[in-house]
Design a protein around this motif. Structure first.
Motif, short mmCIF file in Angstrom:
data_model
loop_
_atom_site.label_atom_id
_atom_site.label_comp_id
_atom_site.label_asym_id
_atom_site.label_seq_id
_atom_site.Cartn_x
_atom_site.Cartn_y
_atom_site.Cartn_z
N ILE A 1 0.83 -1.20 0.00
CA ILE A 1 0.00 0.00 0.00
C ILE A 1 0.87 1.25 0.00
O ILE A 1 2.02 1.23 0.41
CB ILE A 1 -1.00 0.04 1.18
N GLU B 1 -2.12 1.24 6.86
CA GLU B 1 -2.69 2.51 6.42
C GLU B 1 -2.46 3.63 7.44
O GLU B 1 -2.14 4.74 7.09
CB GLU B 1 -4.19 2.35 6.18
N LYS C 1 -6.92 1.56 -1.80
CA LYS C 1 -8.32 1.68 -1.35
C LYS C 1 -9.06 2.86 -1.96
O LYS C 1 -10.23 2.75 -2.30
CB LYS C 1 -8.38 1.75 0.17
N ASP C 2 -8.38 4.01 -2.08
CA ASP C 2 -9.10 5.19 -2.56
C ASP C 2 -9.11 5.27 -4.08
O ASP C 2 -10.09 5.70 -4.67
CB ASP C 2 -8.46 6.47 -2.01
N ARG D 1 -11.20 9.25 2.71
CA ARG D 1 -12.31 8.58 3.39
C ARG D 1 -12.26 8.96 4.85
O ARG D 1 -11.29 8.70 5.54
CB ARG D 1 -12.20 7.07 3.25
#
Ligand code: C2E
Ligand code: CA
Ligand code: CA
Length: 739
Positions: A352, A414, A452-453, A483
């Protein structure tokens, strides 16, 4: 009747006398303000306050023309009750701006049309205007509007209102005139100062010519070098459209893009071909900056340098394409390329990353207040702090205008981004040096996360921009996530991680035990299961073990458990082997086997009473290492179980090359035993394990049916709530004694 009129007159006279002396004071305040402010905007912003404070007026505001509209840009009211009034004035002003045919005789409108000072002394008896009612309903009796002029143009009006009637007489009128001239003088001076600052800074950074045009691209200023290079005299250039230099060699799209960029307020930099007076065409590296006043472009400042040699041109082009001229960082173009490369690799490696957009707040004001040279120096300092405080493989870039972009690669979790960015923010908000001054700047940061985004460069940038506006809404020095729930999660997880660190210091990690039994339900061993004992609450590993692993605290926590198991084993009258779950990090720590063996010896416990459990997934990237470790420990009689069997890559073939003692059939199979397919899988797992000399434990046995079914398949051992739940050491001692 007569008497009362005289009294009114007298009061008025005193009021006016008082006002006169106040105006002198105001004039002085305005003049001294010009030394303290660096921009027109800042100067105008302070005017209402000076008026209200020094002239003792109810309300004062500055309304400015803006692109055909009129807006109240700065205002101050002495009392709270008037804030409402200002809202109404705003609406009124908007409506007249939208409808130019309306021609009310209000001082405001007049002052915007023709330079002057327009007074109303008794609003109630003033001529027709629908707005009059509103004004007088607030008790306002006198009003004055003073045109604000800069560079021979009316740019707005300064409005002053008072609750006293008949305040303004001829004498006061002439004093206001002095104030008006003073304002005009100061505004012109501030503007000239800025042009000369920009010119100076351009020349200092290696540019040669400076040409300034108004918003319609008519030339208003050229420096000597510009005349020298072009061959035109100053007189020939001033007032001309900048297309006198047009070479007509650029494509239509180029020209369109050129104007679009500038009109949208962005800086244009690139290579341009200009035609000079003798008709020849030359290459220039130019940088054109729109110059704003009260948010409207009033001028364009073009600085440039002639490119003489071809290789110079190539070099400039290369730099231009990939780097930001001020900071030397990569520009948005190469940043997007870097994002693309990262995404490609990260998709494959399943890592990530995060994109951060860093925005110094009100940076424009710094440019305005201290000049571009200082502004550039601060941008360079920001760039340096960013690069110095990030890992060398992260990417730092300068995006459009004053924004910076970061790509943070290979994050463990994250929420780590929150730690990294918070630390960075701390660095960024330390004061900056500018010549002899120290300047403080606030920042906002917007974050988006891969994957994720978004999973494209533009997607990540867009979402980070959205996050940035969110951060701005929260105030200064704020971090925004695309988010919002992630922000909450991240903060919660960070808190949790901090708690875990404390928990480790306080030795709050303890072992629970869950026995497993043979087919006669005799306890033949137990598994140590970690618990977090926090203020008398027993927290199961599902809630924290993942975070212990991310922070690498797991190694120390695991050692606590091992020590405790070794202590507790000594309390058992009829000792049974106890198995300990090891995560990848514990497995991979150096000297694991040496430490473990000496620890067991120290407690004087037979080696075969300690077993180790590893989950099948651990093997995925570490097969050879683990296979060796298993062999090594087996020589010292410490045996391994393979946990959660069936959830990993479930290749039975590798089992043959692993020297494990026991295979633990995952709870998901046991739960699904009434499905004939599952049942036959379990059957073959057990069969195969046995044929390799490996024993089997079924996990999570909860029902008699499951127990019977597993027995019929010759499973060796059974663990689950049907027999025992995880328990503390006291309960374990008793369970074994009563067995
Ligand atoms: P695991 O190694 O697969 O442990 C078995 C889990 O199944 C335990 O959950 C146990 O309480 C639960 N269990 C046992 N019998 C039954 C049953 O009949 N029904 C149901 N529904 N559950 C049953 P627990 O204690 O919450 O542990 C969860 C996981 O945390 C463990 O799974 C293990 O992966 C990890 N863990 C526990 N202790 C340690 C430790 O000291 N170190 C490491 N690295 N991981 C640990
Ligand atoms: Ca286990
Ligand atoms: Ca398990």
């Amino acid at each position: 009747m007569d008497l009362s009129r005289d009294v009114t007159k007298l009061v008025r006279y005193q009021d006016q006398l008082e006002l006169k002396s106040k105006i002198y004071n105001t004039l002085y305040q305005i003049s001294s303000l010009s030394f303290r402010t660096k921009s027109k905007e800042e100067f105008l912003q302070n005017l209402p306050k000076i008026i209200v404070d020094n002239l003792d007026m109810e309300i004062s505001y500055v309304a400015l023309k803006n692109d055909g509209n009129i807006e109240i840009a700065h205002h101050l009211a002495r009392d709270f009750q008037y804030s409402n009034y200002l809202d109404k004035v705003k609406i009124f002003i908007k409506s007249i701006a939208r409808n130019p045919l309306l021609n009310y005789h209000t001082p405001i409108l007049k002052s915007l049309k023709k330079k002057g000072i327009y007074l109303v002394n008794e609003i109630d008896s003033h001529g027709f205007c629908p707005f009059k009612k509103i004004v007088s309903s607030y008790g306002i009796k006198s009003c004055c509007a003073i045109s604000i002029v800069s560079k021979n143009e009316i740019i707005g009006t300064l409005v002053i209102t008072s609750s006293k009637p008949n305040l303004f007489n001829r004498e006061i009128y002439s004093l206001f005139r002095v104030i008006q001239n003073q304002i005009e003088f100061i505004l012109d001076k501030l503007q000239d100062d800025r042009f000369s600052q920009i010119t100076l800074s351009a020349l200092n950074s290696g540019f040669e010519f400076v040409i300034i045009t108004d918003s319609n691209f008519n030339i208003v200023y050229v420096n000597d070098k510009a005349t020298e290079i072009s061959g035109y005299s100053r007189q020939e250039l001033l007032g001309k459209h900048h297309s006198v230099f047009s070479s007509r060699t650029h494509s239509k799209e180029f020209v369109k893009n050129f104007y679009n960029t500038l009109r949208s307020g962005e800086v244009y930099s690139g290579i341009m071909q200009y035609k000079i007076k003798n008709g020849s065409i030359k290459n220039f590296y130019v940088n054109i900056t729109p110059f704003f006043e009260e948010k409207v472009i009033t001028h364009y400042i073009s600085v440039g340098k002639e490119i003489v040699k071809d290789d110079e041109l190539l070099e400039e082009l290369e730099k231009l394409l990939n780097y930001d001229a001020t900071t030397g960082l990569i520009n948005i173009y190469s940043f997007k390329k870097a994002l693309e490369q990262f995404i490609e690799r990260a998709t494959y490696e399943k890592t990530i990353g995060a994109v951060a957009i860093i925005n110094p707040i009100d940076f424009k004001k710094i440019n305005e207040a201290f000049g571009f040279e200082t502004g550039n120096s601060i941008l360079q300092q920001i760039a340096k702090r960013l690069t110095d405080n990030l890992r060398s493989y992260d990417k730092v870039s300068k995006l459009e205008s004053d924004r910076f972009g970061l790509l943070l690669k290979d994050l463990k979790a994250e929420e780590d981004i929150l730690i990294i960015i918070s630390k960075l923010l701390l660095e960024l908000t330390k004061p900056y040096k500018a010549k002899d001054k120290s300047i403080s700047i606030s920042f906002n940061i917007g974050l988006s996360l891969f994957p994720k985004d978004a999973t494209t460069p533009d997607g990540l940038l867009d979402k980070a921009h959205i996050a940035l506006s969110d951060a701005k809404e929260k105030g200064e020095n704020q971090i925004g996530f695309f988010r919002k729930e992630l922000e909450k999660d991240a903060t919660r997880v960070l808190q949790l991680k901090a708690d875990l660190e404390l928990a480790l210091l306080n030795k709050e990690f303890i072992a629970y035990y869950q026995p497993y039994v043979d087919r006669n339900q005799k306890i033949v061993g137990a598994e140590a299961l970690m618990r977090w004992k926090k203020d008398n609450r027993i927290i199961p590993p599902a809630e924290f073990i993942e975070y212990l692993e991310q922070t690498s605290l797991i190694i120390d926590a695991q050692e606590l458990i091992i020590d405790q198991v070794l202590e507790d084993l000594k309390l058992l009258k009829k000792p049974v082997p106890i198995s300990i779950n090891l995560s990848t990090q514990s497995l991979k720590q150096r000297h694991l086997s040496d430490n473990l063996i000496s620890n067991i010896n120290y407690h004087n416990i037979p080696n075969n009473l300690i077993k180790l459990e590893i989950i099948e997934r651990t093997l995925l990237n570490n097969f050879d290492y683990v296979a060796r470790l298993i062999k090594e420990l087996k020589e010292s009689n410490i045996l391994f179980s393979l946990d959660d069997f069936g959830t990993g890559f479930s290749s039975l073939s590798y089992l043959a090359s692993l020297d494990v003692e026991i295979l633990k059939i995952d709870i998901s199979f046991v739960r699904d035993l009434d499905n004939p397919k599952t049942k036959s899988i379990v059957d073959s797992i057990i069969y195969l394990a046995h044929s390799l000399g490996i024993k089997t434990i079924a996990e999570g046995v909860e029902t008699q049916y499951q127990f019977e079914a597993l027995k019929s398949m010759n499973c060796d051992y059974f663990q689950g709530y049907l027999f025992y739940k995880p328990m503390d050491k006291q309960e374990l001692i008793q369970a074994i004694e009563h067995n």
